[in-house]
Design a protein around this motif. Structure first.
Motif, PDB file in Angstrom:
ATOM      1  N   TYR A 150       0.833  -1.201   0.000  1.00  0.00           N
ATOM      2  CA  TYR A 150       0.000   0.000   0.000  1.00  0.00           C
ATOM      3  C   TYR A 150       0.870   1.254   0.000  1.00  0.00           C
ATOM      4  O   TYR A 150       1.808   1.365   0.797  1.00  0.00           O
ATOM      5  N   SER A 151       0.516   2.203  -0.842  1.00  0.00           N
ATOM      6  CA  SER A 151       0.958   3.571  -0.588  1.00  0.00           C
ATOM      7  C   SER A 151       0.028   4.160   0.471  1.00  0.00           C
ATOM      8  O   SER A 151      -1.105   3.675   0.666  1.00  0.00           O
ATOM      9  N   ALA A 152       0.482   5.179   1.148  1.00  0.00           N
ATOM     10  CA  ALA A 152      -0.376   5.818   2.156  1.00  0.00           C
ATOM     11  C   ALA A 152      -1.656   6.338   1.516  1.00  0.00           C
ATOM     12  O   ALA A 152      -2.758   6.185   2.068  1.00  0.00           O
ATOM     13  N   ASP A 153      -1.540   6.944   0.323  1.00  0.00           N
ATOM     14  CA  ASP A 153      -2.717   7.502  -0.350  1.00  0.00           C
ATOM     15  C   ASP A 153      -3.705   6.409  -0.733  1.00  0.00           C
ATOM     16  O   ASP A 153      -4.922   6.593  -0.626  1.00  0.00           O
ATOM     17  N   GLU A 154      -3.187   5.253  -1.188  1.00  0.00           N
ATOM     18  CA  GLU A 154      -4.090   4.163  -1.562  1.00  0.00           C
ATOM     19  C   GLU A 154      -4.839   3.637  -0.347  1.00  0.00           C
ATOM     20  O   GLU A 154      -6.066   3.425  -0.393  1.00  0.00           O
ATOM     21  N   LEU A 155      -4.126   3.410   0.745  1.00  0.00           N
ATOM     22  CA  LEU A 155      -4.763   2.895   1.950  1.00  0.00           C
ATOM     23  C   LEU A 155      -5.830   3.854   2.449  1.00  0.00           C
ATOM     24  O   LEU A 155      -6.984   3.456   2.711  1.00  0.00           O
ATOM     25  N   ILE A 156      -5.481   5.119   2.562  1.00  0.00           N
ATOM     26  CA  ILE A 156      -6.436   6.106   3.083  1.00  0.00           C
ATOM     27  C   ILE A 156      -7.607   6.267   2.124  1.00  0.00           C
ATOM     28  O   ILE A 156      -8.765   6.388   2.554  1.00  0.00           O
ATOM     29  N   GLY A 157      -7.334   6.229   0.833  1.00  0.00           N
ATOM     30  CA  GLY A 157      -8.416   6.348  -0.136  1.00  0.00           C
ATOM     31  C   GLY A 157      -9.413   5.207  -0.039  1.00  0.00           C
ATOM     32  O   GLY A 157     -10.635   5.420  -0.092  1.00  0.00           O
ATOM     33  N   LYS A 158      -8.926   3.989   0.109  1.00  0.00           N
ATOM     34  CA  LYS A 158      -9.826   2.841   0.229  1.00  0.00           C
ATOM     35  C   LYS A 158     -10.651   2.916   1.516  1.00  0.00           C
ATOM     36  O   LYS A 158     -11.850   2.591   1.522  1.00  0.00           O
ATOM     37  N   LEU A 159     -10.022   3.338   2.602  1.00  0.00           N
ATOM     38  CA  LEU A 159     -10.750   3.449   3.863  1.00  0.00           C
ATOM     39  C   LEU A 159     -11.784   4.569   3.803  1.00  0.00           C
ATOM     40  O   LEU A 159     -12.887   4.442   4.351  1.00  0.00           O
ATOM     41  N   ARG A 160     -11.458   5.644   3.115  1.00  0.00           N
ATOM     42  CA  ARG A 160     -12.424   6.724   2.936  1.00  0.00           C
ATOM     43  C   ARG A 160     -13.608   6.244   2.085  1.00  0.00           C
ATOM     44  O   ARG A 160     -14.762   6.515   2.405  1.00  0.00           O
ATOM     45  N   ASP A 161     -13.322   5.505   1.024  1.00  0.00           N
ATOM     46  CA  ASP A 161     -14.390   4.981   0.172  1.00  0.00           C
ATOM     47  C   ASP A 161     -15.287   4.004   0.931  1.00  0.00           C
ATOM     48  O   ASP A 161     -16.473   3.871   0.626  1.00  0.00           O
ATOM     49  N   ALA A 162     -14.712   3.317   1.924  1.00  0.00           N
ATOM     50  CA  ALA A 162     -15.497   2.371   2.731  1.00  0.00           C
ATOM     51  C   ALA A 162     -16.410   3.074   3.724  1.00  0.00           C
ATOM     52  O   ALA A 162     -17.299   2.430   4.304  1.00  0.00           O
ATOM     53  N   GLY A 163     -16.195   4.381   3.932  1.00  0.00           N
ATOM     54  CA  GLY A 163     -17.095   5.137   4.802  1.00  0.00           C
ATOM     55  C   GLY A 163     -16.461   5.728   6.032  1.00  0.00           C
ATOM     56  O   GLY A 163     -17.169   6.163   6.945  1.00  0.00           O
ATOM     57  N   LEU A 164     -15.131   5.782   6.080  1.00  0.00           N
ATOM     58  CA  LEU A 164     -14.436   6.337   7.235  1.00  0.00           C
ATOM     59  C   LEU A 164     -13.847   7.703   6.916  1.00  0.00           C
ATOM     60  O   LEU A 164     -13.591   8.026   5.761  1.00  0.00           O
ATOM     61  N   ARG A 165     -13.627   8.471   7.961  1.00  0.00           N
ATOM     62  CA  ARG A 165     -13.068   9.810   7.819  1.00  0.00           C
ATOM     63  C   ARG A 165     -11.682   9.829   8.480  1.00  0.00           C
ATOM     64  O   ARG A 165     -11.566   9.733   9.704  1.00  0.00           O
ATOM     65  N   PRO A 166     -10.606   9.958   7.680  1.00  0.00           N
ATOM     66  CA  PRO A 166      -9.254   9.958   8.250  1.00  0.00           C
ATOM     67  C   PRO A 166      -9.051  11.131   9.198  1.00  0.00           C
ATOM     68  O   PRO A 166      -9.518  12.243   8.951  1.00  0.00           O
ATOM     69  N   ALA A 167      -8.315  10.868  10.280  1.00  0.00           N
ATOM     70  CA  ALA A 167      -8.013  11.917  11.261  1.00  0.00           C
ATOM     71  C   ALA A 167      -6.521  12.248  11.263  1.00  0.00           C
ATOM     72  O   ALA A 167      -6.130  13.386  11.076  1.00  0.00           O
ATOM     73  N   PHE A 168      -5.677  11.253  11.480  1.00  0.00           N
ATOM     74  CA  PHE A 168      -4.235  11.481  11.490  1.00  0.00           C
ATOM     75  C   PHE A 168      -3.531  10.152  11.285  1.00  0.00           C
ATOM     76  O   PHE A 168      -4.152   9.088  11.266  1.00  0.00           O
ATOM     77  N   ARG A 169      -2.209  10.217  11.125  1.00  0.00           N
ATOM     78  CA  ARG A 169      -1.413   9.014  10.911  1.00  0.00           C
ATOM     79  C   ARG A 169      -0.048   9.172  11.576  1.00  0.00           C
ATOM     80  O   ARG A 169       0.374  10.293  11.859  1.00  0.00           O
ATOM     81  N   HIS A 170       0.622   8.069  11.795  1.00  0.00           N
ATOM     82  CA  HIS A 170       2.012   8.102  12.227  1.00  0.00           C
ATOM     83  C   HIS A 170       2.695   6.834  11.746  1.00  0.00           C
ATOM     84  O   HIS A 170       2.049   5.908  11.245  1.00  0.00           O
ATOM     85  N   TYR A 171       4.020   6.812  11.885  1.00  0.00           N
ATOM     86  CA  TYR A 171       4.815   5.659  11.479  1.00  0.00           C
ATOM     87  C   TYR A 171       5.455   5.026  12.715  1.00  0.00           C
ATOM     88  O   TYR A 171       5.680   5.700  13.723  1.00  0.00           O
ATOM     89  N   ALA A 172       5.752   3.719  12.617  1.00  0.00           N
ATOM     90  CA  ALA A 172       6.263   2.989  13.781  1.00  0.00           C
ATOM     91  C   ALA A 172       7.294   1.947  13.370  1.00  0.00           C
ATOM     92  O   ALA A 172       7.331   1.506  12.218  1.00  0.00           O
ATOM     93  N   HIS A 173       8.132   1.568  14.331  1.00  0.00           N
ATOM     94  CA  HIS A 173       9.055   0.434  14.228  1.00  0.00           C
ATOM     95  C   HIS A 173      10.182   0.662  13.221  1.00  0.00           C
ATOM     96  O   HIS A 173      10.530  -0.234  12.440  1.00  0.00           O
ATOM     97  N   ALA A 174      10.785   1.840  13.261  1.00  0.00           N
ATOM     98  CA  ALA A 174      11.910   2.118  12.356  1.00  0.00           C
ATOM     99  C   ALA A 174      13.055   1.129  12.554  1.00  0.00           C
ATOM    100  O   ALA A 174      13.721   0.732  11.584  1.00  0.00           O
ATOM    101  N   LEU A 175      13.320   0.719  13.785  1.00  0.00           N
ATOM    102  CA  LEU A 175      14.435  -0.185  14.036  1.00  0.00           C
ATOM    103  C   LEU A 175      14.202  -1.581  13.468  1.00  0.00           C
ATOM    104  O   LEU A 175      15.144  -2.371  13.328  1.00  0.00           O
ATOM    105  N   HIS A 176      12.956  -1.887  13.135  1.00  0.00           N
ATOM    106  CA  HIS A 176      12.651  -3.205  12.584  1.00  0.00           C
ATOM    107  C   HIS A 176      12.867  -3.278  11.079  1.00  0.00           C
ATOM    108  O   HIS A 176      12.994  -4.383  10.533  1.00  0.00           O
ATOM    109  N   SER A 177      12.895  -2.147  10.398  1.00  0.00           N
ATOM    110  CA  SER A 177      13.109  -2.179   8.950  1.00  0.00           C
ATOM    111  C   SER A 177      14.441  -2.830   8.584  1.00  0.00           C
ATOM    112  O   SER A 177      14.477  -3.756   7.755  1.00  0.00           O
ATOM    113  N   PRO A 178      15.570  -2.405   9.180  1.00  0.00           N
ATOM    114  CA  PRO A 178      16.843  -3.051   8.828  1.00  0.00           C
ATOM    115  C   PRO A 178      16.875  -4.540   9.161  1.00  0.00           C
ATOM    116  O   PRO A 178      17.533  -5.317   8.458  1.00  0.00           O
ATOM    117  N   TYR A 179      16.190  -4.936  10.223  1.00  0.00           N
ATOM    118  CA  TYR A 179      16.155  -6.357  10.564  1.00  0.00           C
ATOM    119  C   TYR A 179      15.549  -7.169   9.428  1.00  0.00           C
ATOM    120  O   TYR A 179      16.096  -8.213   9.023  1.00  0.00           O
TER     121      TYR A 179
END
Length: 243
Positions: A150-179
């Motif tokens: 998913y791109s962020a825009d694709e994910l949010i777009g699909k959730l909006r189309d399903a009937g939800l209203r996005p509020a905010f977002r954040h990212y997590a687990h940066a240390l896990h990417s290199p692992y």
């Protein structure tokens, strides 16, 4: 290791919460500790047995507030066995990337949330995930594996189309990417390779001890290379009185 920020989500004691695709139960356990009426939902019956055992142990060891409730339910995310507008909140963490009919699952998720309710959906972030796919076919070409990035825009777009209203977002687990890049580079089933093995020891140390150096590093790196994106949304409308 929690992907969802429960303070941002705002779950209150006594609220009815669905952990959709709960897996090993990490978010369900935190909901239970916070006094929610939680349902841990998954299609993996064996995994749910372990989750139920942990719920029982938490209660026996007085780790949950009075009035908190927890149960496990098995089933299909495309046909949830719950009535309309049943939950105050739904968590769907690291599940949508596994579901071929993701838009159908999103519509079901929205159906069972009350008007005015809250939803959080987390999935792997696009660019760290693309590196994993490029390094290893094994990483995603397995039964029950990841079927999309998913791109962020694709994910949010699909959730909006399903009937939800996005509020905010954040990212997590940066240390896990290199692992995971290391795992994909040496082979996802190669548990004896020293590089990912050593890195995993560091991740376990970070999880158990929470030292300032790794906690600070991850906080600074999350916006840049966090492995997961978490999107917080609301269902339009007002909660019904007495619901």
């Amino acid at each position: 290791m929690l992907t969802v920020d429960f303070d941002k989500l705002g779950v209150q004691p006594g609220q009815r919460v669905l952990d959709l695709g709960c897996g090993a139960g990490r978010h369900a356990f935190e909901l239970y500790r916070r006094g929610a009426d939680v349902i841990a939902f998954d299609q993996d019956v064996a995994e749910l047995e372990n989750v139920a055992a942990m719920f029982a142990a938490m209660k026996a060891e007085n780790q949950v507030p009075d009035g908190a409730a927890a149960q496990t339910v098995s089933g299909d995310a495309l046909a949830l066995p719950f009535p309309d507008e049943h939950f105050d909140c739904v968590i769907a963490s690291e599940i949508m990337e596994h579901v071929p009919e993701d838009e159908k699952a999103m519509r079901e998720l929205v159906r069972v949330v009350k008007p005015g309710g809250r939803v959080v959906v987390t999935v792997p972030r696009a660019w760290p995930e693309k590196i994993c796919w490029a390094l290893s076919d094994e990483y995603h070409q397995v039964e029950g594996g990841h079927v999309r990035i998913y791109s962020a825009d694709e994910l949010i777009g699909k959730l909006r189309d399903a009937g939800l209203r996005p509020a905010f977002r954040h990212y997590a687990h940066a240390l896990h990417s290199p692992y995971w890049w290391l795992k994909c580079a040496v082979g996802t089933d190669n548990d004896d390779h020293p590089l990912p093995k050593l890195y995993h020891r560091m991740l376990v140390w970070d999880l158990m001890k929470g030292p300032w150096i790794t906690r600070t590093a991850e906080r600074l790196l999350d916006p840049v290379m966090g492995k997961s994106i978490a999107v917080y949304l609301g269902k339009p409308g007002s909660a019904r009185a007495g619901a």
